[in-house]
Scaffold this motif. Sequence first.
Motif, PDB file in Angstrom:
ATOM      1  N   GLU A  35       1.838 -15.845 -18.060  1.00 39.12           N
ATOM      2  CA  GLU A  35       1.467 -14.430 -18.109  1.00 39.12           C
ATOM      3  C   GLU A  35       0.017 -14.276 -18.579  1.00 39.12           C
ATOM      4  OE1 GLU A  35       2.934 -10.239 -20.184  1.00 39.12           O
ATOM      5  OE2 GLU A  35       3.829 -12.149 -20.769  1.00 39.12           O
ATOM      6  N   ALA A  36      -0.359 -15.061 -19.608  1.00 40.53           N
ATOM      7  CA  ALA A  36      -1.734 -14.993 -20.091  1.00 40.53           C
ATOM      8  C   ALA A  36      -2.716 -15.474 -19.028  1.00 40.53           C
ATOM      9  CB  ALA A  36      -1.883 -15.824 -21.363  1.00 40.53           C
ATOM     10  N   GLN A  37      -2.361 -16.502 -18.270  1.00 37.79           N
ATOM     11  CA  GLN A  37      -3.241 -16.988 -17.208  1.00 37.79           C
ATOM     12  C   GLN A  37      -3.409 -15.948 -16.110  1.00 37.79           C
ATOM     13  OE1 GLN A  37      -1.213 -20.579 -16.109  1.00 37.79           O
ATOM     14  NE2 GLN A  37      -2.273 -21.843 -17.633  1.00 37.79           N
ATOM     15  N   LEU A  38      -2.323 -15.277 -15.740  1.00 36.58           N
ATOM     16  CA  LEU A  38      -2.426 -14.240 -14.706  1.00 36.58           C
ATOM     17  C   LEU A  38      -3.259 -13.063 -15.182  1.00 36.58           C
ATOM     18  CD1 LEU A  38       1.200 -14.229 -13.258  1.00 36.58           C
ATOM     19  CD2 LEU A  38      -0.885 -15.023 -12.139  1.00 36.58           C
ATOM     20  N   LEU A  39      -3.091 -12.679 -16.453  1.00 33.31           N
ATOM     21  CA  LEU A  39      -3.890 -11.569 -16.978  1.00 33.31           C
ATOM     22  C   LEU A  39      -5.373 -11.933 -17.000  1.00 33.31           C
ATOM     23  CD1 LEU A  39      -1.634 -10.266 -19.903  1.00 33.31           C
ATOM     24  CD2 LEU A  39      -2.072  -9.178 -17.688  1.00 33.31           C
ATOM     25  N   ASP A  40      -5.685 -13.163 -17.380  1.00 35.19           N
ATOM     26  CA  ASP A  40      -7.083 -13.591 -17.357  1.00 35.19           C
ATOM     27  C   ASP A  40      -7.638 -13.567 -15.934  1.00 35.19           C
ATOM     28  OD1 ASP A  40      -7.067 -13.968 -20.060  1.00 35.19           O
ATOM     29  OD2 ASP A  40      -6.670 -16.131 -19.959  1.00 35.19           O
ATOM     30  N   LEU A  41      -6.824 -13.970 -14.968  1.00 32.03           N
ATOM     31  CA  LEU A  41      -7.259 -13.963 -13.581  1.00 32.03           C
ATOM     32  C   LEU A  41      -7.527 -12.545 -13.096  1.00 32.03           C
ATOM     33  CD1 LEU A  41      -7.719 -15.429 -10.870  1.00 32.03           C
ATOM     34  CD2 LEU A  41      -5.253 -15.175 -10.441  1.00 32.03           C
ATOM     35  N   PHE A  42      -6.622 -11.631 -13.419  1.00 32.22           N
ATOM     36  CA  PHE A  42      -6.797 -10.249 -12.978  1.00 32.22           C
ATOM     37  C   PHE A  42      -7.986  -9.596 -13.662  1.00 32.22           C
ATOM     38  CE2 PHE A  42      -2.002  -9.839 -12.004  1.00 32.22           C
ATOM     39  CZ  PHE A  42      -2.186 -10.492 -10.803  1.00 32.22           C
ATOM     40  N   ASP A  43      -8.055  -9.735 -14.985  1.00 30.79           N
ATOM     41  CA  ASP A  43      -9.118  -9.056 -15.729  1.00 30.79           C
ATOM     42  C   ASP A  43     -10.497  -9.609 -15.411  1.00 30.79           C
ATOM     43  OD1 ASP A  43      -7.231  -7.469 -16.921  1.00 30.79           O
ATOM     44  OD2 ASP A  43      -7.048  -8.726 -18.721  1.00 30.79           O
ATOM     45  N   GLY A  44     -10.575 -10.894 -15.074  1.00 26.87           N
ATOM     46  CA  GLY A  44     -11.867 -11.496 -14.783  1.00 26.87           C
ATOM     47  C   GLY A  44     -12.277 -11.423 -13.331  1.00 26.87           C
ATOM     48  N   SER A  45     -11.427 -10.859 -12.488  1.00 24.55           N
ATOM     49  CA  SER A  45     -11.751 -10.810 -11.063  1.00 24.55           C
ATOM     50  C   SER A  45     -12.765  -9.689 -10.780  1.00 24.55           C
ATOM     51  CB  SER A  45     -10.477 -10.579 -10.250  1.00 24.55           C
ATOM     52  OG  SER A  45     -10.780 -10.419  -8.882  1.00 24.55           O
ATOM     53  N   ILE A  46     -13.684  -9.965  -9.827  1.00 18.51           N
ATOM     54  CA  ILE A  46     -14.633  -8.919  -9.419  1.00 18.51           C
ATOM     55  C   ILE A  46     -14.011  -8.005  -8.377  1.00 18.51           C
ATOM     56  CG2 ILE A  46     -16.620 -10.388  -9.938  1.00 18.51           C
ATOM     57  CD1 ILE A  46     -16.825 -10.978  -6.945  1.00 18.51           C
ATOM     58  N   GLN A  47     -12.850  -8.347  -7.879  1.00 16.34           N
ATOM     59  CA  GLN A  47     -12.130  -7.512  -6.932  1.00 16.34           C
ATOM     60  C   GLN A  47     -11.205  -6.558  -7.688  1.00 16.34           C
ATOM     61  OE1 GLN A  47     -12.504  -7.556  -3.642  1.00 16.34           O
ATOM     62  NE2 GLN A  47     -13.888  -9.330  -3.538  1.00 16.34           N
ATOM     63  N   GLY A  48     -11.046  -5.380  -7.151  1.00 17.43           N
ATOM     64  CA  GLY A  48     -10.082  -4.455  -7.718  1.00 17.43           C
ATOM     65  C   GLY A  48      -8.667  -4.887  -7.345  1.00 17.43           C
ATOM     66  N   ILE A  49      -7.796  -5.016  -8.351  1.00 18.99           N
ATOM     67  CA  ILE A  49      -6.414  -5.462  -8.133  1.00 18.99           C
ATOM     68  C   ILE A  49      -5.478  -4.408  -8.684  1.00 18.99           C
ATOM     69  CG2 ILE A  49      -4.698  -7.249  -8.613  1.00 18.99           C
ATOM     70  CD1 ILE A  49      -6.955  -9.233  -8.904  1.00 18.99           C
ATOM     71  N   LEU A  50      -4.546  -3.969  -7.864  1.00 16.87           N
ATOM     72  CA  LEU A  50      -3.533  -2.990  -8.259  1.00 16.87           C
ATOM     73  C   LEU A  50      -2.165  -3.566  -7.936  1.00 16.87           C
ATOM     74  CD1 LEU A  50      -2.591  -0.136  -9.169  1.00 16.87           C
ATOM     75  CD2 LEU A  50      -2.817   0.547  -6.765  1.00 16.87           C
ATOM     76  N   ILE A  51      -1.303  -3.583  -8.940  1.00 15.98           N
ATOM     77  CA  ILE A  51       0.081  -4.022  -8.754  1.00 15.98           C
ATOM     78  C   ILE A  51       0.961  -2.785  -8.835  1.00 15.98           C
ATOM     79  CG2 ILE A  51       1.929  -5.495  -9.634  1.00 15.98           C
ATOM     80  CD1 ILE A  51      -0.183  -7.313 -10.811  1.00 15.98           C
ATOM     81  N   HIS A  52       1.817  -2.606  -7.826  1.00 15.46           N
ATOM     82  CA  HIS A  52       2.670  -1.413  -7.807  1.00 15.46           C
ATOM     83  C   HIS A  52       4.079  -1.800  -7.380  1.00 15.46           C
ATOM     84  CE1 HIS A  52       3.049  -1.026  -3.391  1.00 15.46           C
ATOM     85  NE2 HIS A  52       1.860  -1.615  -3.382  1.00 15.46           N
ATOM     86  N   ARG A  53       5.002  -0.907  -7.688  1.00 20.09           N
ATOM     87  CA  ARG A  53       6.368  -1.015  -7.206  1.00 20.09           C
ATOM     88  C   ARG A  53       6.729   0.305  -6.546  1.00 20.09           C
ATOM     89  NH1 ARG A  53       9.134  -2.175 -11.685  1.00 20.09           N
ATOM     90  NH2 ARG A  53       9.086  -4.445 -11.348  1.00 20.09           N
ATOM     91  N   GLU A  54       6.900   0.256  -5.216  1.00 23.17           N
ATOM     92  CA  GLU A  54       7.173   1.460  -4.422  1.00 23.17           C
ATOM     93  C   GLU A  54       6.093   2.509  -4.666  1.00 23.17           C
ATOM     94  OE1 GLU A  54      11.115   2.676  -5.349  1.00 23.17           O
ATOM     95  OE2 GLU A  54      12.069   0.962  -4.333  1.00 23.17           O
ATOM     96  N   PHE A  55       4.819   2.021  -4.654  1.00 29.08           N
ATOM     97  CA  PHE A  55       3.621   2.862  -4.790  1.00 29.08           C
ATOM     98  C   PHE A  55       3.485   3.506  -6.169  1.00 29.08           C
ATOM     99  CE2 PHE A  55       4.756   2.813  -0.277  1.00 29.08           C
ATOM    100  CZ  PHE A  55       3.596   2.240   0.253  1.00 29.08           C
ATOM    101  N   ARG A  56       4.238   3.009  -7.114  1.00 26.66           N
ATOM    102  CA  ARG A  56       4.054   3.447  -8.505  1.00 26.66           C
ATOM    103  C   ARG A  56       3.274   2.349  -9.223  1.00 26.66           C
ATOM    104  NH1 ARG A  56       9.405   5.480 -11.390  1.00 26.66           N
ATOM    105  NH2 ARG A  56       7.778   5.917 -12.935  1.00 26.66           N
ATOM    106  N   PRO A  57       2.051   2.649  -9.704  1.00 23.77           N
ATOM    107  CA  PRO A  57       1.204   1.614 -10.308  1.00 23.77           C
ATOM    108  C   PRO A  57       1.865   1.011 -11.551  1.00 23.77           C
ATOM    109  CG  PRO A  57      -0.086   3.572  -9.802  1.00 23.77           C
ATOM    110  CD  PRO A  57       1.360   3.944  -9.637  1.00 23.77           C
ATOM    111  N   LEU A  58       1.835  -0.337 -11.588  1.00 30.61           N
ATOM    112  CA  LEU A  58       2.330  -1.071 -12.762  1.00 30.61           C
ATOM    113  C   LEU A  58       1.195  -1.668 -13.553  1.00 30.61           C
ATOM    114  CD1 LEU A  58       5.379  -2.935 -11.174  1.00 30.61           C
ATOM    115  CD2 LEU A  58       5.392  -0.774 -12.432  1.00 30.61           C
TER     116      LEU A  58
END
Length: 320
Positions: free
Chosen positions: A294-317
Amino acid sequence: MSASPHTRLQPFSLFLTAAGCAAASALDPLLGLSDGQPPVLQLAPGVLFACVLMFGYLHAVPALLVAVVAAVLQGVAPLPALLQAGLDALLVCLAVQALRTFPLQPFPRMRADHYGWFIAAALAVSVGSGAADAWTPSAPFYVSDWTLHAAGRFAGTLLMVQLIAGWTGHLNLRGLPGDLGQALPWLLLTLLMTAEPFLRVLDGPEPWMLLLPAVLVWSAIQLKVRWMSLLLVLMHATALYGTQARLGPFGNEAPLAALMLLQAFIVTFSIAPYALAITLNERAAASRRARVREAQLLDLFDGSIQGILIHREFRPLYAN
């Protein structure tokens, strides 16, 4: 072309197997309660099972030779000694083959989902070898003798396989002193709770006897698997010593009754605490791995220059 490290170590590991089987064979006659009875537990079959399971089928050969020599030194004719040792080695190799074939994740690593398979295999081997121990051509075959021999083999196999598997797989010697500092209080507390009823004369049931299961369960929660396997060996050695000295809850019983009670105690208090410890240790390890990922994925998301959105049925998570 030079030999690989594994090839160079193979003769030394075979020597260690032979030495372990010889030491266990020398101890087994001392683990009885009275003359004419089977020992409370037999360590040599457990060492054989553990070495074949953990290190390979070739380790059955030195164990077989040691068993033949030990039986001949005790007065058994060479041919019956060879047949008995050969039967033991054959049953163990068949059991190990089953353990390497049927579980979803095969041995030799002891895991919680393996433990039920191991208990079944060890029980089958103990029952088969116990029948051979109890049978003699010149005397009737008694089911009671068969049961006592099988129970002694089963108890010894449980303790030895758990101990050897715990102390030979993924052992980090650098972290051992730190582990010892954490484990030592629980080891001493449990051994104290074992010595209190087993190393003195008891006139009847006492409240101290009820504390041992509770302390043992708490130790299983706190200790790593390797320390739990060592604790069980020390605890049952204390119980055996006290019963041999006619002390403790089984000391006032007749020798046959004391033998059966002590075997039941060893088997029960070997399986339940170890199963609890191995299950809780695996859950804790899985939880640590999940937190790291989980910590590795958070570091990957937070450090990415791309905008990343995770959603479930179009509800942002989650979004970086």
